[in-house]
Design an enzyme around this catalytic site. Sequence first.
Site, mmCIF file in Angstrom:
data_model
loop_
_atom_site.group_PDB
_atom_site.id
_atom_site.type_symbol
_atom_site.label_atom_id
_atom_site.label_comp_id
_atom_site.label_asym_id
_atom_site.label_seq_id
_atom_site.Cartn_x
_atom_site.Cartn_y
_atom_site.Cartn_z
ATOM 1 N N GLY A 27 0.804 -1.223 0.000
ATOM 2 C CA GLY A 27 0.000 0.000 0.000
ATOM 3 C C GLY A 27 0.834 1.268 0.000
ATOM 4 O O GLY A 27 2.051 1.261 0.164
ATOM 5 N N SER A 28 0.111 2.391 -0.174
ATOM 6 C CA SER A 28 0.783 3.690 -0.332
ATOM 7 C C SER A 28 1.487 4.147 0.951
ATOM 8 O O SER A 28 2.505 4.844 0.903
ATOM 9 C CB SER A 28 -0.240 4.742 -0.769
ATOM 10 O OG SER A 28 -1.305 4.801 0.165
ATOM 11 N N ASP A 81 2.512 -2.456 8.465
ATOM 12 C CA ASP A 81 1.594 -2.635 7.336
ATOM 13 C C ASP A 81 0.424 -1.661 7.469
ATOM 14 O O ASP A 81 0.092 -1.224 8.587
ATOM 15 C CB ASP A 81 1.079 -4.084 7.282
ATOM 16 C CG ASP A 81 0.718 -4.512 5.862
ATOM 17 O OD1 ASP A 81 0.547 -3.626 4.992
ATOM 18 O OD2 ASP A 81 0.603 -5.728 5.612
ATOM 19 N N GLY A 82 -0.175 -1.350 6.339
ATOM 20 C CA GLY A 82 -1.411 -0.585 6.333
ATOM 21 C C GLY A 82 -2.581 -1.535 6.529
ATOM 22 O O GLY A 82 -2.397 -2.741 6.753
ATOM 23 N N ASP A 84 -7.257 -1.816 5.798
ATOM 24 C CA ASP A 84 -8.481 -1.143 5.349
ATOM 25 C C ASP A 84 -9.143 -0.462 6.542
ATOM 26 O O ASP A 84 -9.596 0.678 6.451
ATOM 27 C CB ASP A 84 -9.439 -2.153 4.724
ATOM 28 C CG ASP A 84 -8.782 -2.929 3.591
ATOM 29 O OD1 ASP A 84 -8.106 -2.283 2.763
ATOM 30 O OD2 ASP A 84 -8.912 -4.163 3.551
ATOM 31 N N GLY A 96 -7.687 -5.394 0.659
ATOM 32 C CA GLY A 96 -7.499 -4.798 -0.655
ATOM 33 C C GLY A 96 -6.489 -5.513 -1.540
ATOM 34 O O GLY A 96 -6.763 -5.797 -2.706
ATOM 35 N N GLY A 97 -5.331 -5.810 -0.982
ATOM 36 C CA GLY A 97 -4.240 -6.344 -1.809
ATOM 37 C C GLY A 97 -4.373 -7.818 -2.145
ATOM 38 O O GLY A 97 -3.737 -8.303 -3.084
ATOM 39 N N GLU A 103 1.265 -11.618 4.240
ATOM 40 C CA GLU A 103 1.300 -10.573 5.275
ATOM 41 C C GLU A 103 1.189 -11.192 6.676
ATOM 42 O O GLU A 103 1.887 -10.775 7.606
ATOM 43 C CB GLU A 103 0.135 -9.585 5.061
ATOM 44 C CG GLU A 103 0.304 -8.745 3.802
ATOM 45 C CD GLU A 103 -0.903 -7.856 3.490
ATOM 46 O OE1 GLU A 103 -0.713 -6.833 2.831
ATOM 47 O OE2 GLU A 103 -2.038 -8.194 3.891
HETATM 48 C C1 5RP Z 1 -3.431 -4.565 1.424
HETATM 49 C C2 5RP Z 1 -3.633 -3.695 2.555
HETATM 50 C C3 5RP Z 1 -3.067 -2.341 2.488
HETATM 51 O O1 5RP Z 1 -2.151 -2.238 3.506
HETATM 52 C C4 5RP Z 1 -4.196 -1.368 2.627
HETATM 53 O O2 5RP Z 1 -4.942 -1.404 1.459
HETATM 54 C C5 5RP Z 1 -3.681 0.024 2.936
HETATM 55 O O3 5RP Z 1 -3.296 0.731 1.823
HETATM 56 P P1 5RP Z 1 -2.886 2.263 1.909
HETATM 57 O O4 5RP Z 1 -1.600 2.334 2.674
HETATM 58 O O5 5RP Z 1 -2.713 2.663 0.469
HETATM 59 O O6 5RP Z 1 -3.992 2.987 2.610
HETATM 60 O O7 5RP Z 1 -4.200 -4.088 3.538
HETATM 61 O O8 5RP Z 1 -4.071 -5.772 1.651
#
Ligand code: 5RP
Length: 228
Positions: A27-28, A81-82, A84, A96-97, A103
Amino acid sequence: MADYKQQAAQEAAKLIQPGSAIGLGAGSTMTHLIAAIQNTPGLATTLTVASSSFTTRQLLLKEGFQVKESGWLTRLDHYFDGCDQFDWRLTALKSGGGVHAAEKVLAAMAGKFILVGDTGKRVDRLTKSFPLVVEVIPEALAFVSARLKEYFNPSRSELRLSDKKDGAVITERGNYLIDNWFDAFPEPGILNDRVTNLAGVLEHSLFFNMAHKAVTAGPDGIVVYTKP
Ligand code: 5RP
């Protein structure tokens, strides 16, 4: 305009000690964390780094980090980690990913698993805005979809399809992803037990009671949540 994900990532980077082993997710926000590490004098080259994400890993390699294969590691100091969403217990949804299996392995091997993001990720209770994603072996696709419907009624199971190629998304391990949408998000402990115990499920995207800390940024500044 303030970039809260960037601010949270900068705060999270302060937790990293020179010489430590860290994991980075998808993620970003992770892109901001990589930049924050690079902007900390003398830190980047001392670190052992692993990633659960293809995209993050590519960026790390491009930026000259020494990236280790997670399959050869047994322990990390921190996994960042990020997500949702996360709730009061720091139970997180990471749908999302679709890379939650990798993870979870890094999160589980970390001394501290730290969620990082903007304050919008913090909710009292997880909501139905995101699906639970379940990685299943191909033989279990119909079976697991049917059981999810039966256990969590009403809910809707969708096979995740690719938008770049005709057909289903196939994971790194040759499995399918089921996006399960709930009418009301179930109690996380019950959801975790029921889905974890279904035959044919590799992993699901609910990180029940795993995170130790969450570092967020928003209009009221930085907030650090610690597991109750
Ligand atoms: C992927 C995730 C990402 O960490 C989540 O989508 C966060 O993304 P971002 O940092 O762009 O908000 O859980 O599975």
